[in-house]
Design a protein around this motif. Structure first.
Motif, PDB file in Angstrom:
ATOM      1  N   MET A   1      24.497 -22.728  40.390  1.00 33.15           N
ATOM      2  CA  MET A   1      25.193 -22.599  38.572  1.00 33.15           C
ATOM      3  C   MET A   1      25.591 -23.572  37.912  1.00 33.15           C
ATOM      4  N   MET A   2      25.292 -23.829  36.946  1.00 31.71           N
ATOM      5  CA  MET A   2      25.344 -25.155  36.299  1.00 31.71           C
ATOM      6  C   MET A   2      26.566 -24.791  34.514  1.00 31.71           C
ATOM      7  N   ARG A   3      27.556 -25.423  35.591  1.00 31.06           N
ATOM      8  CA  ARG A   3      28.934 -25.472  34.670  1.00 31.06           C
ATOM      9  C   ARG A   3      28.626 -26.295  33.474  1.00 31.06           C
ATOM     10  N   ASP A   4      29.688 -25.774  32.013  1.00 33.09           N
ATOM     11  CA  ASP A   4      30.023 -26.830  31.281  1.00 33.09           C
ATOM     12  C   ASP A   4      30.577 -25.810  30.571  1.00 33.09           C
ATOM     13  N   GLY A   5      31.770 -25.886  30.948  1.00 35.51           N
ATOM     14  CA  GLY A   5      33.702 -25.342  29.872  1.00 35.51           C
ATOM     15  C   GLY A   5      34.516 -25.209  31.014  1.00 35.51           C
ATOM     16  N   TYR A   6      35.789 -24.946  31.080  1.00 37.57           N
ATOM     17  CA  TYR A   6      36.603 -25.247  31.669  1.00 37.57           C
ATOM     18  C   TYR A   6      37.201 -23.587  32.989  1.00 37.57           C
ATOM     19  N   VAL A   7      37.890 -25.007  33.750  1.00 41.44           N
ATOM     20  CA  VAL A   7      38.013 -23.520  34.235  1.00 41.44           C
ATOM     21  C   VAL A   7      39.542 -23.825  35.261  1.00 41.44           C
ATOM     22  N   ALA A   8      39.899 -22.451  35.814  1.00 40.95           N
ATOM     23  CA  ALA A   8      41.581 -22.798  36.126  1.00 40.95           C
ATOM     24  C   ALA A   8      41.881 -22.067  37.583  1.00 40.95           C
ATOM     25  N   ARG A   9      42.564 -23.245  37.969  1.00 40.46           N
ATOM     26  CA  ARG A   9      43.103 -22.417  39.490  1.00 40.46           C
ATOM     27  C   ARG A   9      44.348 -22.110  39.139  1.00 40.46           C
ATOM     28  N   TRP A  10      44.281 -20.373  39.647  1.00 39.08           N
ATOM     29  CA  TRP A  10      45.884 -19.782  39.597  1.00 39.08           C
ATOM     30  C   TRP A  10      45.532 -18.307  40.711  1.00 39.08           C
ATOM     31  N   HIS A  16      36.544 -19.220  35.477  1.00 38.34           N
ATOM     32  CA  HIS A  16      36.570 -19.704  34.502  1.00 38.34           C
ATOM     33  C   HIS A  16      37.716 -19.934  33.327  1.00 38.34           C
ATOM     34  N   ALA A  17      38.188 -20.591  32.376  1.00 39.81           N
ATOM     35  CA  ALA A  17      38.740 -20.232  31.553  1.00 39.81           C
ATOM     36  C   ALA A  17      38.946 -20.737  30.419  1.00 39.81           C
ATOM     37  N   SER A  18      39.803 -19.894  28.618  1.00 47.09           N
ATOM     38  CA  SER A  18      40.223 -20.172  27.881  1.00 47.09           C
ATOM     39  C   SER A  18      41.243 -20.958  27.727  1.00 47.09           C
ATOM     40  N   PRO A  19      41.677 -22.193  27.290  1.00 52.03           N
ATOM     41  CA  PRO A  19      43.328 -22.181  27.074  1.00 52.03           C
ATOM     42  C   PRO A  19      43.345 -22.333  26.200  1.00 52.03           C
ATOM     43  N   ASP A  20      44.650 -21.059  25.454  1.00 52.79           N
ATOM     44  CA  ASP A  20      44.695 -21.233  24.043  1.00 52.79           C
ATOM     45  C   ASP A  20      46.478 -21.652  23.648  1.00 52.79           C
ATOM     46  N   GLY A  21      46.996 -22.502  23.820  1.00 53.25           N
ATOM     47  CA  GLY A  21      48.901 -22.684  23.587  1.00 53.25           C
ATOM     48  C   GLY A  21      49.163 -22.630  24.444  1.00 53.25           C
ATOM     49  N   GLU A  53      48.028 -23.801  37.851  1.00 55.55           N
ATOM     50  CA  GLU A  53      47.710 -24.693  39.222  1.00 55.55           C
ATOM     51  C   GLU A  53      47.403 -25.926  38.553  1.00 55.55           C
ATOM     52  N   GLU A  54      46.715 -25.679  38.047  1.00 54.29           N
ATOM     53  CA  GLU A  54      44.905 -26.845  37.495  1.00 54.29           C
ATOM     54  C   GLU A  54      43.770 -26.068  36.685  1.00 54.29           C
ATOM     55  N   LEU A  55      43.939 -27.113  35.999  1.00 59.40           N
ATOM     56  CA  LEU A  55      42.860 -27.331  34.367  1.00 59.40           C
ATOM     57  C   LEU A  55      42.684 -28.083  34.666  1.00 59.40           C
ATOM     58  N   ALA A  56      40.869 -28.072  33.768  1.00 57.40           N
ATOM     59  CA  ALA A  56      39.950 -29.105  33.952  1.00 57.40           C
ATOM     60  C   ALA A  56      38.554 -28.392  33.136  1.00 57.40           C
ATOM     61  N   TYR A  57      38.032 -29.280  32.777  1.00 61.03           N
ATOM     62  CA  TYR A  57      36.562 -29.460  32.112  1.00 61.03           C
ATOM     63  C   TYR A  57      35.621 -29.492  33.105  1.00 61.03           C
ATOM     64  N   VAL A  58      34.993 -28.793  33.553  1.00 65.31           N
ATOM     65  CA  VAL A  58      33.628 -28.526  34.430  1.00 65.31           C
ATOM     66  C   VAL A  58      32.405 -28.724  33.450  1.00 65.31           C
ATOM     67  N   ARG A  59      31.674 -30.120  33.678  1.00 64.38           N
ATOM     68  CA  ARG A  59      30.458 -30.491  32.828  1.00 64.38           C
ATOM     69  C   ARG A  59      28.800 -30.608  34.681  1.00 64.38           C
ATOM     70  N   THR A  60      28.302 -30.215  33.917  1.00 64.54           N
ATOM     71  CA  THR A  60      27.044 -30.529  34.951  1.00 64.54           C
ATOM     72  C   THR A  60      26.052 -31.345  34.158  1.00 64.54           C
ATOM     73  N   THR A  61      26.348 -33.153  34.887  1.00 66.78           N
ATOM     74  CA  THR A  61      25.368 -34.283  34.640  1.00 66.78           C
ATOM     75  C   THR A  61      23.980 -33.723  35.554  1.00 66.78           C
ATOM     76  N   CYS A  62      22.857 -35.109  34.853  1.00 71.11           N
ATOM     77  CA  CYS A  62      21.502 -35.494  35.462  1.00 71.11           C
ATOM     78  C   CYS A  62      20.896 -36.811  35.254  1.00 71.11           C
TER      79      CYS A  62
END
Length: 121
Positions: A1-10, A16-21, A53-62
């Motif tokens: 799976m190619m990911r490009d966006g926020y992920v959160a551990r809860w 997959h996540a979307s932070p909003d304030g 618990e954790e918020l990160a931006y994940v992207r796939t590079t090549c």
């Protein structure tokens, strides 16, 4: 799976996540306790950011044809890629589309792409 966006551990699980304030929207494909269906295969739950618990931006590079790219998506053996080398003559020679000022994208055959990896930012 190619990911490009926020992920959160809860609660020990990654979404997959979307932070909003002060809140974070968590998404999952299947129904779950406290998750509301927004469309088939897409369920959302809003939680306080303090519970994450954790918020990160994940992207796939090549690498494609010796040049660096990020992978934006995939479709039927092709990858939608965005050039990150920053050199207009290279982007032009590769026949990439000028998506925005200084942003060049194109479709690469997945079989020609190397060094495919996920990065957490």
């Amino acid at each position: 799976m190619m990911r490009d966006g926020y992920v959160a551990r809860w609660r020990g699980r990654e979404y997959h996540a979307s932070p909003d304030g002060g809140e974070v929207r968590l998404y999952r494909p299947e129904p779950g306790d406290g998750f509301a269906e927004v469309r088939p295969g897409r369920n959302v739950r809003v939680v306080p950011a303090a519970e994450i618990e954790e918020l990160a931006y994940v992207r796939t590079t090549c690498t494609w044809k010796g040049e660096p790219f990020i992978v934006l998506g995939e479709h039927e053996g092709w990858l939608r890629v965005e050039y990150t080398g920053g050199r207009w003559p290279v982007a032009q020679a590769m026949r990439l589309e000028a998506f925005d000022f200084g942003v060049y994208q194109g479709w690469a055959p997945a079989t020609e792409v190397t060094d495919l990896r996920e990065q957490r930012i």
